[in-house]
Write an enzyme that holds these catalytic residues in place. Sequence first.
Site, PDB file in Angstrom:
ATOM      1  N   ILE A 104      67.369  -6.512 -12.442  1.00 45.90           N
ATOM      2  CA  ILE A 104      66.333  -5.933 -13.311  1.00 45.90           C
ATOM      3  C   ILE A 104      65.269  -5.387 -12.351  1.00 45.90           C
ATOM      4  CG2 ILE A 104      65.174  -8.206 -13.540  1.00 45.90           C
ATOM      5  CD1 ILE A 104      64.271  -7.386 -16.349  1.00 45.90           C
ATOM      6  N   SER A 105      64.792  -4.174 -12.604  1.00 43.77           N
ATOM      7  CA  SER A 105      63.810  -3.559 -11.693  1.00 43.77           C
ATOM      8  C   SER A 105      62.502  -4.333 -11.722  1.00 43.77           C
ATOM      9  CB  SER A 105      63.531  -2.117 -12.117  1.00 43.77           C
ATOM     10  OG  SER A 105      64.714  -1.370 -12.159  1.00 43.77           O
ATOM     11  N   GLN A 106      61.750  -4.231 -10.629  1.00 46.27           N
ATOM     12  CA  GLN A 106      60.469  -4.944 -10.585  1.00 46.27           C
ATOM     13  C   GLN A 106      59.496  -4.265 -11.545  1.00 46.27           C
ATOM     14  OE1 GLN A 106      59.451  -3.380  -6.377  1.00 46.27           O
ATOM     15  NE2 GLN A 106      57.571  -4.304  -7.115  1.00 46.27           N
TER      16      GLN A 106
END
Length: 244
Positions: free
Chosen positions: A93-95
């Site tokens: 999951i992207s930051q």
Amino acid sequence: MKEIKMMPVGLFFLIPVIFAASCGGKPVNIPERDRNRARERMVRQLLRYGINDERVIAAMSTVPRHLFIPEKYRDTFDPYGDYPGPIGSGQTISQPYIVAYMTERLDVKPGEKILEIGTGSGYQAAVLAALGADVYTIEIIPELAEHARRVLAEQGYRKVQVRAGDGYKGWPERSPFDEIIVTCAPEEIPRALIEQLRDGGRMILPLGARFQRLVICRKEGGEVRIEDDLPVRFVPMVHGREVK
Ligand code: SAH
């Protein structure tokens, strides 16, 4: 099993990441009642990092990021820390900062039709839907597409449609799109995606292999203008046959 390889972390984001990792790398197991406070903390940090579009801030204040992380991984890191985290199948999951930044740069308006390539957890799609967009999102790993579809439905994000498939082909039946966001990195700008962008539309994508930059494409009068943006690090956008 694939390794968790690329983290969507740009050089610019390394300082916050290193800081966050030094104080929150261990399993944290936040009780459910504390999730809201953790989310508020995340949003305050986004404001400090310079995200100033109130609508993006409001959207990210509402989306329960932790629920988009499969249970197995949810308490192995702080879902509201400013770093990417594992979601299974070797993906991340992207930051929060990069989600906020790309969303802000897209300048999404309510009612617009958005194509996302790289559904992953479904979190970015939920943030776009919280901004009032109609979201079409494509994920090449069927298990992740299924996970995202389920969480989005459970959380009532009815304006998101998830397709398991190859993002290089786009979603021609639903085109043209007002905006396109790509959250995995191709080495070249996928032609089909440019074709499926409406005239006047924008696409944001990480471009490159080892060295990547965010690129913003604007389609105007049939021409495409390309603007370079931040250095970043995303997982590669794979071709169908590379999927294990
Ligand atoms: N937007 C996601 C982060 C995605 S990580 C989130 O909010 O959680 C990038 C995702 O792109 C991975 O899940 C990966 O499987 C997917 N991906 C890679 N190549 C792809 C392709 N050709 N088509 C669609 N998805 C792809």
